[in-house]
Enzyme design. Structure first.
Site, short mmCIF file in Angstrom:
data_model
loop_
_atom_site.label_atom_id
_atom_site.label_comp_id
_atom_site.label_asym_id
_atom_site.label_seq_id
_atom_site.Cartn_x
_atom_site.Cartn_y
_atom_site.Cartn_z
N CYS A 95 -5.58 -40.45 -12.04
CA CYS A 95 -5.88 -41.46 -11.02
C CYS A 95 -4.63 -41.78 -10.19
O CYS A 95 -3.58 -42.09 -10.74
CB CYS A 95 -6.42 -42.73 -11.66
SG CYS A 95 -6.78 -43.99 -10.45
N HIS A 166 -8.52 -31.61 -12.47
CA HIS A 166 -8.97 -31.75 -11.08
C HIS A 166 -8.01 -30.87 -10.27
O HIS A 166 -6.81 -31.14 -10.23
CB HIS A 166 -8.89 -33.23 -10.67
CG HIS A 166 -9.34 -33.51 -9.28
ND1 HIS A 166 -9.37 -34.77 -8.75
CD2 HIS A 166 -9.79 -32.69 -8.29
CE1 HIS A 166 -9.81 -34.72 -7.50
NE2 HIS A 166 -10.06 -33.48 -7.20
N GLY A 208 -14.58 -30.68 -5.98
CA GLY A 208 -15.24 -30.03 -4.86
C GLY A 208 -16.35 -29.06 -5.22
O GLY A 208 -16.75 -28.25 -4.38
N ARG A 229 -18.71 -36.44 -7.33
CA ARG A 229 -19.42 -37.05 -6.21
C ARG A 229 -20.83 -36.52 -6.00
O ARG A 229 -21.72 -37.25 -5.58
CB ARG A 229 -18.59 -36.88 -4.93
CG ARG A 229 -17.40 -37.81 -4.93
CD ARG A 229 -16.37 -37.42 -3.91
NE ARG A 229 -15.65 -36.22 -4.30
CZ ARG A 229 -14.59 -35.75 -3.66
NH1 ARG A 229 -14.15 -36.37 -2.59
NH2 ARG A 229 -13.98 -34.66 -4.09
C1 FMN Z 1 -15.77 -43.44 -6.52
C2 FMN Z 1 -14.92 -42.59 -7.44
C3 FMN Z 1 -14.33 -43.16 -8.54
C4 FMN Z 1 -13.54 -42.38 -9.42
N1 FMN Z 1 -13.05 -42.94 -10.55
C5 FMN Z 1 -12.41 -42.15 -11.47
C6 FMN Z 1 -12.05 -42.65 -12.75
O1 FMN Z 1 -12.30 -43.82 -13.11
N2 FMN Z 1 -11.39 -41.81 -13.60
C7 FMN Z 1 -11.10 -40.52 -13.27
O2 FMN Z 1 -10.52 -39.78 -14.06
N3 FMN Z 1 -11.46 -40.02 -12.07
C8 FMN Z 1 -12.13 -40.79 -11.19
N4 FMN Z 1 -12.58 -40.24 -10.02
C9 FMN Z 1 -12.33 -38.83 -9.74
C10 FMN Z 1 -13.49 -37.96 -10.26
O3 FMN Z 1 -13.60 -38.05 -11.66
C11 FMN Z 1 -13.27 -36.49 -9.86
O4 FMN Z 1 -12.08 -36.03 -10.45
C12 FMN Z 1 -13.17 -36.30 -8.34
O5 FMN Z 1 -14.18 -37.04 -7.66
C13 FMN Z 1 -13.27 -34.82 -7.96
O6 FMN Z 1 -14.50 -34.28 -8.37
P1 FMN Z 1 -15.71 -34.05 -7.31
O7 FMN Z 1 -15.13 -33.29 -6.16
O8 FMN Z 1 -16.74 -33.28 -8.07
O9 FMN Z 1 -16.17 -35.41 -6.89
C14 FMN Z 1 -13.36 -41.01 -9.14
C15 FMN Z 1 -13.98 -40.45 -8.03
C16 FMN Z 1 -14.77 -41.20 -7.19
C17 FMN Z 1 -15.46 -40.55 -6.02
#
Ligand code: FMN
Length: 328
Positions: A95, A166, A208, A229
């Site tokens: 984070c 990530h 992504g 997402r």
């Molecule tokens: C609204 C939001 C809140 C998030 N909160 C966290 C969290 O609490 N802990 C964490 O490790 N990652 C958090 N993330 C990151 C996601 O776990 C993930 O790593 C990131 O969205 C990339 O994946 P994606 O492209 O499939 O969305 C958050 C992402 C979003 C969009």
């Protein structure tokens, strides 16, 4: 080819993956691994544990993600989480938010692999369930392949069962958390090479990923795929046997209505209760109407009443569209 859903995780997301959303996702898919939002370890140790940690047995497998940098405090929070019945404990090392950085945890822990190892070892010693870590490929400007490998060596040697990466760096100072999920470029190759370096360890890739073809391609290179997402934007992407028809979606909403009345959410208005489920009808006729109905009329209605009213509207809409032979 159907996705091997037990190899897929729904990512931890603050303000999204609360217990209601997790239950909803579990109704959609019985096998994916679910994660809580990140919960700060101090809050668990000192705060209202029931409010922070209670969940429904249907959610299993569900991982509790912790934030923190003090091995003893994180271990204590993990122990409390294990007693609540979570299936694994994950440490947030990804984070990028300022608030988290000032607490010295989240992605800035990637600068301190030895400290992360201490935390993982303390948690590992405190609980019987698996411990895992979620990180980025590095911090922008400081990243290096050797650094990521050293980080992975540390967490695995300390007892982590898997590592979720990530596949982009995090930029500290200057980018918001949202920008930090979009601007630093994705580098999947670096994660694939990490897996080659640790062939016997479990590596989960994240960032992504939006299509079935992408999921299957990643699974050819690493052990697991985590998706964030997309679960919010199109929850029924995760329905086995996709595409899910309108009746399947209405049935899930019905069960959410029943869930609302059984649990302590009975007095929450539908607009709030369903606030993370507004995309239930994503890409179907009436999707926009349903979203508007829940956010506006849902302010006055209890979840169960809102579902009944919405069902009538959606069925009427589907009949109208069928009759007109058109889609939205
Ligand atoms: C609204 C939001 C809140 C998030 N909160 C966290 C969290 O609490 N802990 C964490 O490790 N990652 C958090 N993330 C990151 C996601 O776990 C993930 O790593 C990131 O969205 C990339 O994946 P994606 O492209 O499939 O969305 C958050 C992402 C979003 C969009």
């Amino acid at each position: 080819m159907e996705i091997p859903w037990e190899k897929i995780s729904i990512a931890p997301m603050m303000d999204i993956t609360d217990r209601r959303f997790r239950y909803f996702m579990r109704l959609i898919n019985p096998r994916v691994r679910l994660y809580t939002e990140m919960i700060v370890s101090h809050a668990i140790v000192r705060g209202d544990r029931n409010r922070l940690l209670k969940f429904d047995a249907a959610e299993h497998p569900v991982v509790l993600q912790l934030g923190g940098d003090d091995p003893a405090v994180v271990a204590e929070a993990a122990k409390i989480g294990a007693d609540f019945g979570y299936d694994a404990i994950d440490l947030n090392c990804g984070c990028p938010s300022d608030r988290v950085e000032s607490g010295n945890f989240g992605v800035c822990l990637m600068r301190m692999p030895e400290r992360v190892a201490e935390i993982v070892a303390a948690v590992h010693a405190a609980v019987k369930i698996p411990v895992s870590v979620k990180c980025r490929i590095g911090i922008t400007g400081e990243e290096s392949e050797a650094g990521l490998i050293r980080f992975a060596e540390n967490v695995f040697a300390a007892g982590a069962r898997w590592l979720t990466v990530h596949a982009r760096t995090a930029t500290l100072g200057g980018l918001s958390p949202k920008q930090n999920r979009e601007i630093p470029p994705l580098n999947y190759e670096m994660v694939y090479r990490l897996k080659e370096k640790f062939p016997d360890r479990e590596i989960e890739i994240n960032g992504g990923i939006k299509t079935r073809a992408q999921i299957l391609a990643h699974l050819g290179k690493v052990d697991r795929v985590m998706i964030g997402r997309l679960a919010h934007e199109d929850p029924f992407f995760f329905a086995p046997g996709f595409p899910a028809d309108i009746n399947t979606r209405l049935h899930v909403l019905d069960r959410m209505g029943a869930y609302a009345s059984q649990h302590e959410h009975a007095d929450v208005g539908a607009a709030r209760f369903f606030s993370n489920m507004l995309n239930t009808f994503h890409a179907l006729p009436g999707a926009r109407l349903a979203r508007r109905f829940i956010s506006e009329e849902g302010r006055q209605l209890r979840p169960e009443a809102a579902v009944s009213a919405l069902k009538e509207k959606m069925v009427a809409m589907a009949e109208m569209t069928d009759a007109a032979g058109q889609t939205d």
